[in-house]
Scaffold this motif. Structure first.
Motif, PDB file in Angstrom:
ATOM      1  N   THR A 372       0.753  -1.075   0.092  1.00 21.19           N
ATOM      2  CA  THR A 372       0.048   0.014   0.128  1.00 21.19           C
ATOM      3  C   THR A 372       0.988   1.367   0.029  1.00 21.19           C
ATOM      4  OG1 THR A 372       0.060   0.036   2.390  1.00 21.19           O
ATOM      5  CG2 THR A 372      -1.744  -1.246   1.156  1.00 21.19           C
ATOM      6  N   ARG A 373       2.109   1.070   0.099  1.00 21.83           N
ATOM      7  CA  ARG A 373       3.039   2.290   0.057  1.00 21.83           C
ATOM      8  C   ARG A 373       2.907   3.124  -1.174  1.00 21.83           C
ATOM      9  NH1 ARG A 373       6.954  -1.899  -1.114  1.00 21.83           N
ATOM     10  NH2 ARG A 373       8.222  -1.367  -2.684  1.00 21.83           N
ATOM     11  N   PHE A 374       2.704   2.737  -2.237  1.00 18.37           N
ATOM     12  CA  PHE A 374       2.630   3.470  -3.512  1.00 18.37           C
ATOM     13  C   PHE A 374       1.397   4.225  -3.628  1.00 18.37           C
ATOM     14  CE2 PHE A 374       4.679  -0.457  -4.228  1.00 18.37           C
ATOM     15  CZ  PHE A 374       6.123  -0.339  -4.779  1.00 18.37           C
ATOM     16  N   ALA A 375       0.164   3.686  -2.903  1.00 16.32           N
ATOM     17  CA  ALA A 375      -0.989   4.697  -2.845  1.00 16.32           C
ATOM     18  C   ALA A 375      -0.682   5.862  -1.927  1.00 16.32           C
ATOM     19  CB  ALA A 375      -2.129   3.900  -2.409  1.00 16.32           C
ATOM     20  N   ALA A 376       0.012   5.582  -0.905  1.00 16.13           N
ATOM     21  CA  ALA A 376       0.432   6.563  -0.158  1.00 16.13           C
ATOM     22  C   ALA A 376       1.338   7.713  -0.458  1.00 16.13           C
ATOM     23  CB  ALA A 376       0.617   6.221   1.246  1.00 16.13           C
ATOM     24  N   GLY A 377       2.150   7.100  -1.664  1.00 22.23           N
ATOM     25  CA  GLY A 377       3.060   7.977  -2.000  1.00 22.23           C
ATOM     26  C   GLY A 377       4.547   7.803  -1.421  1.00 22.23           C
ATOM     27  N   VAL A 378       4.552   6.744  -0.675  1.00 20.65           N
ATOM     28  CA  VAL A 378       5.803   6.474   0.206  1.00 20.65           C
ATOM     29  C   VAL A 378       6.653   5.817  -0.293  1.00 20.65           C
ATOM     30  CG1 VAL A 378       6.539   5.571   2.443  1.00 20.65           C
ATOM     31  CG2 VAL A 378       4.511   7.226   2.482  1.00 20.65           C
ATOM     32  N   THR A 379       7.965   5.608  -0.231  1.00 18.78           N
ATOM     33  CA  THR A 379       8.877   4.558  -0.979  1.00 18.78           C
ATOM     34  C   THR A 379       9.908   3.898   0.070  1.00 18.78           C
ATOM     35  OG1 THR A 379      10.517   6.482  -1.306  1.00 18.78           O
ATOM     36  CG2 THR A 379       9.117   5.775  -3.210  1.00 18.78           C
ATOM     37  N   ALA A 380      10.287   2.768  -0.045  1.00 18.41           N
ATOM     38  CA  ALA A 380      10.954   1.968   0.797  1.00 18.41           C
ATOM     39  C   ALA A 380      12.156   2.798   1.055  1.00 18.41           C
ATOM     40  CB  ALA A 380      10.858   0.570   0.229  1.00 18.41           C
TER      41      ALA A 380
END
Length: 380
Positions: A372-380
């Motif tokens: 779900t990190r992509f929908a939130a605009g977060v990257t690893a």
């Protein structure tokens, strides 16, 4: 392949590559009833083509700290995991404690290799600087023209084709089921929950959870709303499989340069790879790419030119926007992901199974690799 499940599966895994099989094996080991479906051959796609380097040290990259931690943990998990697979299924997974030799062929590459070695040391990774003469001492077939080398003794290798055969045997022993030639057309979504899959023949299969492990084609499955998808793109890689009629001995360690790698299987077979091409779903093998790989490899390992060509192939690595995997629960209940491994699918196999099955069982997962990190605009 494998016995039939008498009741509805606890989890349907879409994709019988290394990721899907690893999830199924771990799910069966933890008491779940997995069913793996694949529209093509078992362990096909990128898994069939992969060279099998287990190289968290050699592939450590600037700005990828979280991924480095995951890769190191996966490498540490490997010995116990392959022992487990051998005991369960009676098949040799083809694991080799070979070490890796990173080689520079000119001054510019030597300077870059020194910088990369400093970065690895700063991250606590084991690398040893070797003069050209010392490098040829441990690998006598190296060209006398090499400028510098570093040894990464903790990087190893596995034969992905032997590994997947071992996984299939372990899944069978554990009571799971794997079906080839069964294409999933779309996921069944009911009231914001994934309830199963619809097959190409329009039949439906219900399950408590669905794991999407379809490699580079994970983003093409129908049925999901846009916000629940993981953006996965194909990254093409071409490589050659070679054989020395004289048997093993040309090269013992994995050899890596700026342009290519050579992975020995320990029996006279070698894998030479690999290109990195952003060409969509094109899987053609091209003469130019193979010419370049051979030219660059022969410059540092001249004896490679005398080997027989067994196979030329191309595969599609699954890449995400941040090139880190998507592992665990997705945006909808019942939806889980095991995709986006890019170059690290074989290396991450044991942890992929551990982490995804933990999510299936409601246990804590590593949120840095949440789908779900992509929908939130977060990257690893």
């Amino acid at each position: 392949m494998t016995r039939s499940i008498d009741h509805s599966p606890d989890v349907v895994v879409v994709g019988a590559g290394i990721a899907g099989l690893s999830v199924a094996q771990r799910a069966a080991a933890r008491g779940l009833r997995p069913l793996v479906l694949d529209g093509g051959d078992l362990a096909g796609g990128a898994t069939h083509v992969a060279a099998g380097m287990l190289a968290p040290v050699a592939e450590a990259a600037f700005g990828e700290g979280a991924l480095l931690e995951l890769n190191l943990a996966a490498a540490a998990r490997y010995p116990a995991w392959v022992d487990e697979l051998t005991e369960l299924g009676g098949r040799d997974p083809g694991y080799r404690r070979s070490g890796t030799l990173l080689v520079a062929r000119d001054r510019d590459q030597a300077e870059a290799l020194e910088r990369e070695a400093d970065f690895r040391r700063q991250n606590g990774l084991a690398v040893e600087r070797l003069t050209p003469s010392r490098a040829r001492g441990v690998e006598p077939a190296l060209a006398p023209t090499i400028r510098l080398a570093f040894s990464a003794p903790d990087d190893h290798a596995v034969d992905p084709r032997a590994l997947t055969a071992a996984l299939l045997a372990a899944i069978d022993r554990g009571g799971g089921e794997v079906r080839a030639g069964v294409r999933v057309r779309e996921l069944l979504v009911e009231s914001d929950r994934v309830a199963g899959v619809r097959l190409q023949d329009e039949s439906e299969l219900r399950a408590g959870a669905v794991v999407v492990a379809a490699g580079a084609r994970s983003g093409q499955l129908g049925g999901l709303p846009e916000h629940a998808r993981v953006p996965v793109r194909p990254v093409k890689g071409q490589l050659l499989r070679l054989r020395d009629p004289a048997g093993p001995g040309l090269l013992d360690r994995v050899l890596r340069t700026e342009e290519c790698y050579v992975v020995p299987r320990g029996d006279g077979r070698y894998v030479l790879g690999a290109t990195t091409e952003e060409r969509g779903f094109d899987e053609t093998v091209t003469a130019g790419a193979l010419h370049d790989l051979l030219r660059d490899a022969v410059e540092v390992l001249p004896g490679l030119a005398e080997l027989e060509v067994l196979e030329a192939s191309a595969g599609l690595r699954p890449g995400t926007p941040d090139n880190a995997p998507a592992l665990g629960p997705g945006a909808l209940a019942g939806l889980h992901w095991a995709t986006g491994h890019y170059r690290h699918g074989i290396l991450l196999a044991p942890l992929t199974g551990d982490l995804v099955v933990a999510g299936l069982l409601g246990e804590p997962v590593d949120e840095r690799f949440s789908p779900t990190r992509f929908a939130a605009g977060v990257t690893a």
